[in-house]
Write an enzyme that holds these catalytic residues in place. Sequence first.
Site, PDB file in Angstrom:
ATOM      1  N   PRO A   1       0.918   8.937  64.259  1.00 37.78           N
ATOM      2  CA  PRO A   1       0.998   7.525  64.636  1.00 37.78           C
ATOM      3  C   PRO A   1       0.108   6.662  63.734  1.00 37.78           C
ATOM      4  O   PRO A   1      -1.064   6.962  63.519  1.00 37.78           O
ATOM      5  CB  PRO A   1       0.490   7.515  66.081  1.00 37.78           C
ATOM      6  CG  PRO A   1       0.680   8.914  66.571  1.00 37.78           C
ATOM      7  CD  PRO A   1       0.472   9.795  65.377  1.00 37.78           C
ATOM      8  N   GLU A   2       0.686   5.596  63.202  1.00 36.38           N
ATOM      9  CA  GLU A   2      -0.049   4.646  62.370  1.00 36.38           C
ATOM     10  C   GLU A   2       0.078   3.267  63.009  1.00 36.38           C
ATOM     11  O   GLU A   2       0.542   3.139  64.140  1.00 36.38           O
ATOM     12  CB  GLU A   2       0.486   4.695  60.940  1.00 36.38           C
ATOM     13  CG  GLU A   2       0.388   6.102  60.349  1.00 36.38           C
ATOM     14  CD  GLU A   2       0.854   6.222  58.906  1.00 36.38           C
ATOM     15  OE1 GLU A   2       0.957   5.191  58.202  1.00 36.38           O
ATOM     16  OE2 GLU A   2       1.126   7.364  58.471  1.00 36.38           O
TER      17      GLU A   2
ATOM     18  N   LYS B   1      -5.062   1.078  64.371  1.00 36.16           N
ATOM     19  CA  LYS B   1      -4.744   2.380  64.938  1.00 36.16           C
ATOM     20  C   LYS B   1      -5.327   2.576  66.329  1.00 36.16           C
ATOM     21  O   LYS B   1      -5.592   3.709  66.750  1.00 36.16           O
ATOM     22  CB  LYS B   1      -5.249   3.488  64.016  1.00 36.16           C
ATOM     23  CG  LYS B   1      -4.409   3.687  62.763  1.00 36.16           C
ATOM     24  CD  LYS B   1      -4.809   4.980  62.088  1.00 36.16           C
ATOM     25  CE  LYS B   1      -3.931   5.273  60.894  1.00 36.16           C
ATOM     26  NZ  LYS B   1      -4.248   6.597  60.311  1.00 36.16           N
TER      27      LYS B   1
ATOM     28  N   ASN C   1      -0.707   7.886  56.463  1.00 40.04           N
ATOM     29  CA  ASN C   1      -0.167   8.693  55.371  1.00 40.04           C
ATOM     30  C   ASN C   1       1.193   8.228  54.863  1.00 40.04           C
ATOM     31  O   ASN C   1       1.402   8.107  53.657  1.00 40.04           O
ATOM     32  CB  ASN C   1      -0.095  10.159  55.811  1.00 40.04           C
ATOM     33  CG  ASN C   1      -0.321  11.092  54.650  1.00 40.04           C
ATOM     34  OD1 ASN C   1      -0.958  10.736  53.663  1.00 40.04           O
ATOM     35  ND2 ASN C   1       0.197  12.308  54.765  1.00 40.04           N
TER      36      ASN C   1
END
Length: 338
Positions: free
Chosen positions: A23-24, A75, A202
């Site tokens: 999760p971003e 985040k 990422n």
Amino acid sequence: MHTWPNLLSSSSTGPGHPSHRMPEGPELHLASHFVNEACRELVFGGCVEKSPVSRNPEVPFESSAYHISALARGKELRLTLSPLPGAQPPRGPLALVFRFGMTGSFQLVPSDALPPHAHLRFYTAPPDPRLALCFVDIRRFGHWDLGGKWQPGRGPCVLLEYEQFRLCPSRENVLRNLADKAFDRPICEALLDQRFFNGIGNYLRAEILYRLKIPPFEKARTVLEALQQRRPSPELTLSQKIRAKLQNPDLLELCHSVPKEVVQLGGKGYGPESTEEDFAAFRAWLQCYGTSGMSSLRDRHGRTIWFQGDPGPLAPKATVSCRGQVPQEEIQGSTAGS
């Protein structure tokens, strides 16, 4: 009123799924949207229940009637429990801040059908059928804190606080702090530093650098100093300057617009209960991350960066690159940059 089958799960991650990603910022934003939509007309009541295996703190909250709302920042996600007027016992609201780790998500389910790994549960008040809003976390890297304060040291949200992210004169601003040692590192590693790029993870860093054709292991300061020298021609009209920015965005602009694109894809989530159809739009959107023909290298945190072309002067030595396959460590786990 929304019923639970139509709003089953927030954006989450399923280990082993071919489209797995941690999760971003966009996923936290979608999770907050899910909670707000799913819980808008629901009244919760009773105690907050924590699973015995979770190492996170107990939530000392009890109310006969309260609402739940959510707000995301980078985040992190803040969940606020707000007692209704006349609720017993009398008390003020309580806020919790969640970080999702690798596999965090929110699900709304029947109270008698809790999903595995539901480590925090909020139950609706009678009458039946009762529902439970659950924080589900398979790998248990997720965390919640009481008090509602964002984690210290995180910069402005790239998605929702773009002006502060780019222009704020405080220490979080990127271009005013290029002397920081964080920018001695490759740009792909600097982009995971949540002090400056709160919400980038990422897959987002890979997509941003790919669009700009920037080698991931170019020195971060070298990349960012070029933005200080970039000035629009004074002869351009305002509309021409705006058009030029849209056609040729810089790295900081893409840190805002690329996550926004993911949010606009929508969808009900991509957790283990989702189907392949839930991933189709995201897979079609990806241009670099895990796609065929791209190369990959591990950075010093063990996270894999996907790219095309020259990796850059700070590329790690004696590291084998691979092509078109999501690396195993992304499935097995790393919490760097979360």
